[in-house]
Design a protein around this motif. Structure first.
Motif, PDB file in Angstrom:
ATOM      1  N   SER A 266      -4.082   6.543  -6.178  1.00 47.95           N
ATOM      2  CA  SER A 266      -5.047   6.984  -5.176  1.00 47.95           C
ATOM      3  C   SER A 266      -5.199   5.920  -4.088  1.00 47.95           C
ATOM      4  O   SER A 266      -4.794   4.768  -4.251  1.00 47.95           O
ATOM      5  N   VAL A 267      -5.819   6.326  -2.977  1.00 47.63           N
ATOM      6  CA  VAL A 267      -5.953   5.405  -1.848  1.00 47.63           C
ATOM      7  C   VAL A 267      -6.813   4.204  -2.219  1.00 47.63           C
ATOM      8  O   VAL A 267      -6.464   3.050  -1.928  1.00 47.63           O
ATOM      9  N   LEU A 268      -7.938   4.442  -2.898  1.00 45.20           N
ATOM     10  CA  LEU A 268      -8.834   3.347  -3.259  1.00 45.20           C
ATOM     11  C   LEU A 268      -8.172   2.388  -4.230  1.00 45.20           C
ATOM     12  O   LEU A 268      -8.230   1.165  -4.065  1.00 45.20           O
ATOM     13  N   VAL A 269      -7.514   2.944  -5.254  1.00 42.47           N
ATOM     14  CA  VAL A 269      -6.839   2.094  -6.243  1.00 42.47           C
ATOM     15  C   VAL A 269      -5.699   1.318  -5.594  1.00 42.47           C
ATOM     16  O   VAL A 269      -5.485   0.134  -5.888  1.00 42.47           O
ATOM     17  N   SER A 270      -4.969   1.970  -4.693  1.00 44.29           N
ATOM     18  CA  SER A 270      -3.870   1.285  -4.004  1.00 44.29           C
ATOM     19  C   SER A 270      -4.392   0.130  -3.162  1.00 44.29           C
ATOM     20  O   SER A 270      -3.795  -0.952  -3.139  1.00 44.29           O
ATOM     21  N   LEU A 271      -5.508   0.354  -2.479  1.00 45.52           N
ATOM     22  CA  LEU A 271      -6.097  -0.722  -1.680  1.00 45.52           C
ATOM     23  C   LEU A 271      -6.551  -1.883  -2.550  1.00 45.52           C
ATOM     24  O   LEU A 271      -6.319  -3.056  -2.228  1.00 45.52           O
ATOM     25  N   LEU A 272      -7.197  -1.570  -3.687  1.00 46.18           N
ATOM     26  CA  LEU A 272      -7.682  -2.632  -4.569  1.00 46.18           C
ATOM     27  C   LEU A 272      -6.531  -3.419  -5.185  1.00 46.18           C
ATOM     28  O   LEU A 272      -6.571  -4.663  -5.236  1.00 46.18           O
TER      29      LEU A 272
ATOM     30  N   ASN B 135       0.821   3.822  -3.127  1.00 50.02           N
ATOM     31  CA  ASN B 135       0.260   5.130  -2.804  1.00 50.02           C
ATOM     32  C   ASN B 135       1.311   6.230  -2.765  1.00 50.02           C
ATOM     33  O   ASN B 135       1.075   7.343  -3.255  1.00 50.02           O
TER      34      ASN B 135
ATOM     35  N   PHE C 168       0.832  -1.205   0.000  1.00 49.44           N
ATOM     36  CA  PHE C 168       0.000   0.000   0.000  1.00 49.44           C
ATOM     37  C   PHE C 168       0.865   1.252   0.000  1.00 49.44           C
ATOM     38  O   PHE C 168       0.583   2.221  -0.728  1.00 49.44           O
TER      39      PHE C 168
ATOM     40  N   THR D 210      -9.820   4.588 -16.331  1.00 43.41           N
ATOM     41  CA  THR D 210     -11.025   4.719 -15.516  1.00 43.41           C
ATOM     42  C   THR D 210     -12.280   4.941 -16.352  1.00 43.41           C
ATOM     43  O   THR D 210     -13.388   4.910 -15.815  1.00 43.41           O
TER      44      THR D 210
END
Length: 309
Positions: free
Chosen positions: A104-110, A98, A94, A279
């Motif tokens: 982005s935070v969401l993309v990094s998490l996914l 990131n 992460f 996206t």
């Protein structure tokens, strides 16, 4: 005057050498005394709260399935250690996506969750029979030990006990269990059936059938096991040759899918907004097709290179 200075300098140097000598000698005696004290009065090591939680999880019924999967994959890790590595890997990936690749935070998490999930699946997929393979690689040595034990006049039970002390892991644990059960009076056929339930490979089925047939019908067990040892060694050499010849294709199935992902992340780090088109609706469709193509190519290459011997 120069003579006095030289004498003082030599005396200081000698004093320094003697001081270092006595200090090292004192440390050596101190360490020896500490070792004796630990032997006489052993201290119980304190465990951290994380270690205590890990031990509790390893002993709980919920960890049995993961422990069995790690054992079959021949991964020498406890379930708590495996989960801890995943937690650390999640935090590290992460931060990399990131902070370094500016995702982005969401993309990094996914992406992090996807990589860890894929890594978990691939680990047990690629090593699902590693325990059996390692066990089968030792069967030739096991047959030779049992053959030598039979030649020296030992029974099958004594030969199994000899193998349990002489062989390395992972076969050592199985034969130790077999030896304990035989000493408790469990019949040999029942003991071998239990091992066959844990190891369903063809090589061990043949080994177990040979022992049972020779025990019931009699015959030259030493000669039979020696012949089997030569056959299993030839099969092992052939299997290793095939793995060597197909190693390039197996590594390509891992490297090729990882290269475009790495290039994409590097370009996104160099050029701001490089991944923004992904996206959009066409970009999402392209990404889905790309992922499906990677997965399909990986399984096709692994299927082609998985040659049964």
């Amino acid at each position: 005057m120069d003579i006095i200075i030289a004498v003082l300098f030599a005396s200081a140097a000698l004093s320094l050498i003697l001081m270092v000598y006595f200090f090292l000698d004192y440390r050596r005696h101190k360490q020896d005394w500490k070792k004796k004290m630990r032997t006489w009065y052993p201290e119980e090591k304190r465990k951290s709260a994380i270690s205590v939680l890990g031990d509790r999880y390893d002993q709980s019924p919920s960890s049995e399935k993961l422990h069995r999967k790690l054992q079959m994959a021949n991964v020498t890790l406890l379930p708590s250690e495996y989960i801890g590595i995943h937690v650390l890997g999640f935090l590290l990936l992460f931060v990399v996506f990131n902070m370094i690749f500016s995702m982005s935070v969401l993309v990094s998490l996914l992406i992090t969750a996807g990589i860890l999930g894929a890594g978990h699946f691939l680990l047990f997929y690629m090593r699902k029979n590693r325990y059996e393979e390692r066990f089968n690689e030792q069967l030739s040595e096991i047959c030779r030990l049992l053959s030598n034990a039979s030649k020296s006049g030992m029974t099958v039970t004594q030969g199994i006990d000899l193998v349990a002390h002489e062989i390395n892991s992972p076969a050592r644990e199985e034969f130790k269990r077999m030896s304990y059960e035989l000493k408790l009076g469990v019949p040999l056929e029942q003991v071998l059936r239990k091992v066959q339930e844990r190891n369903a490979s063809r090589d061990f089925q043949l080994f177990a059938a040979t022992l049972l047939i020779q025990k019931k019908t009699g015959g030259n067990l030493a000669s039979t096991l020696e012949t089997m040892a030569h056959t299993l060694e030839d099969r092992k050499v052939l299997h290793q040759t095939i793995r060597t010849m197909t190693s390039e294709q197996r590594y390509i199935s891992i490297i090729v899918p990882a290269m475009p992902v790495f290039i994409l992340l590097m370009m996104n780090n160099i050029m701001d907004g490089f991944t923004d088109p992904l996206t959009t609706t066409p970009g999402i469709v392209i990404m889905i097709l790309f992922v499906l193509g990677i997965i399909l190519s990986f399984f096709l290459i692994r299927k082609i290179t998985n040659i049964k011997v």
